[in-house]
Motif scaffolding. Structure first.
Motif: not given
Length: 314
Positions: A113-115, A130-136, A200-207
Motif C-alpha cells: 500500500v505505501p509503495a 525503483t519501486v516498479v522494478t522491485l515489484s516486477f 495494481y495499487i499504483r495503477s488504481a491510484m494513477l487513475e
C-alpha cells in the motif's frame, strides 16, 4: 445487502457440489491408493480384502455418492494412511497455516500500500522506477527459488535463522522462537504478493489522481496528505480489495510449496503427504476446504465493496 448475501450462499451450494464432483473424478484418474502398498509380501487376497473394506471395488460414481452421503452427516472420512479422521487432521494442521497466511498477507499489505501510493504520486521519478522494478522482481522470482536463497544466506552462511519447523526441537515453545521460524516463510509469501499488489495499487491510484474532483480538492488547499490519503486512496480501494481478495486463494496454494520447503507443520505439509500416498479422503477434505475458502473470500470482497463505497447497490 442481506438478500444479496443469502442469494450468493444459495448459489454457492450447487457450485460447491460441482467442484467436489470434478475434484473426485480427477483424483480417481491418479489410480488406486492400494498400488502404493503392492509388493512381494502383500498377497492379492489381502489387497482384495483391503479394497472391499475401503469401498474401492465399487464404480467411481458410487464411491462419490458414498463420500457425499458421509459429508452431509459431517463426516469427511478417515485417512487411508494413518486411519485418523480427516476433520481432526485438518483442525490439527490448519492453525499453523492460518498463522503463516495471515502474517504474510499483513506484511504484504504493509509493503504494497505505501509503495504503490508512493510510486503513483511520484510517477516517472527515480523512486517510481525503483519501486516498479522491485515489484516486477518480487512477483517474478519463483517461491521455491527465493526459499532456497534465503536458506543458503540466513541459515547456512550467517546461521541467523532456522530453516525448518515451527519451533526448535527440544526447546520450550515461545513466541520469540516461533517468530524466528516464521521470518523466512513469511518473506517468501509476502514478497510475491507485494510485488503483484504494488502494480495494481499504483495503477488504481494513477487513475484516481487524474479525476477532476481531486484537482478541485488540491485547489482548495486542504493539503497534499489529505488529498492523497483521504480522497484518492478511499476511491482507489475498490480494485485493491479485489486484488487482495484474489490473493487469499493464491496464498493458500503457495503456502503448500513453502510449507514443504521449510517443513512448516501446516496444511501444505499434510496435503503433500496425502498426494504422495494417494490418500483420497484427505485430499478431498483439503479440496473442499479450499473451495469454501475461495467462496467465502469472494463473498467478503463483495461486502467490503459496499462498506468502502456506499453508492454500490446490490
Amino acid at each position: 445487502m442481506l438478500k444479496y448475501i443469502l442469494r450468493r450462499i444459495l448459489i454457492a451450494i450447487p457450485v460447491l457440489l460441482g467442484i467436489t464432483i470434478i475434484d473426485y473424478f480427477i483424483m480417481s484418474l491418479a489410480g488406486s491408493p492400494l498400488e502404493m502398498i503392492q509388493g512381494a509380501r502383500v498377497s492379492k487376497e489381502a489387497l482384495a480384502v483391503k479394497e472391499a473394506a475401503l469401498g474401492l471395488d465399487k464404480p467411481i460414481f458410487i464411491q462419490y455418492l458414498i463420500w457425499l452421503k458421509e459429508l452431509f452427516h459431517g463426516n469427511l472420512g478417515y485417512s487411508i494412511k494413518n486411519y485418523q479422521p480427516v476433520s481432526q487432521m485438518i483442525s490439527n494442521y490448519i492453525g499453523p497455516t492460518l498463522i503463516l497466511m495471515s502474517t504474510s498477507l499483513a506484511v504484504s499489505m504493509i509493503i504494497a500500500v505505501p509503495a504503490g501510493i508512493y510510486s503513483a504520486v511520484r510517477q516517472y521519478s527515480a523512486g517510481d522506477y525503483t519501486v516498479v522494478t522491485l515489484s516486477f522482481l518480487g512477483s517474478s522470482v519463483p517461491g521455491f527459488f527465493l526459499s532456497l536463497i534465503l536458506i543458503y544466506v540466513f541459515t547456512i552462511k550467517l546461521q541467523w535463522l532456522p530453516s525448518s519447523g515451527m519451533s526448535t526441537l527440544g526447546a520450550e515453545k515461545n513466541a520469540q522462537d516461533i517468530i524466528k521460524h516464521m521470518i523466512m516463510p513469511v518473506l517468501v509469501l509476502a514478497t510475491s504478493m507485494a510485488g503483484t499488489n504494488i502494480r495494481y495499487i499504483r495503477s488504481a491510484m494513477l487513475e484516481i489522481l487524474d479525476k477532476d474532483y481531486l484537482r478541485t480538492a488540491k485547489s482548495k488547499g486542504i493539503g497534499r496528505f489529505k488529498v492523497i490519503n483521504k480522497h484518492a486512496l478511499r476511491n482507489a480501494l475498490l480494485p485493491v480489495i479485489t486484488v487482495f481478495g484474489m490473493q487469499i486463494p493464491v496464498l493458500f496454494g503457495g503456502a503448500i510449496i513453502v510449507e514443504q520447503i521449510f517443513s512448516w507443520p501446516g496444511l501444505g505439509l499434510m496435503t503433500m503427504s496425502a498426494i504422495i500416498n494417494r490418500d483420497y479422503p484427505v485430499i478431498m477434505g483439503v479440496c473442499l476446504m479450499s473451495a469454501i475458502v475461495v467462496m467465502v473470500t469472494n463473498l467478503l470482497t463483495d461486502i467490503l465493496y459496499a462498506i468502502v463505497d456506499p453508492t454500490i447497490q446490490y
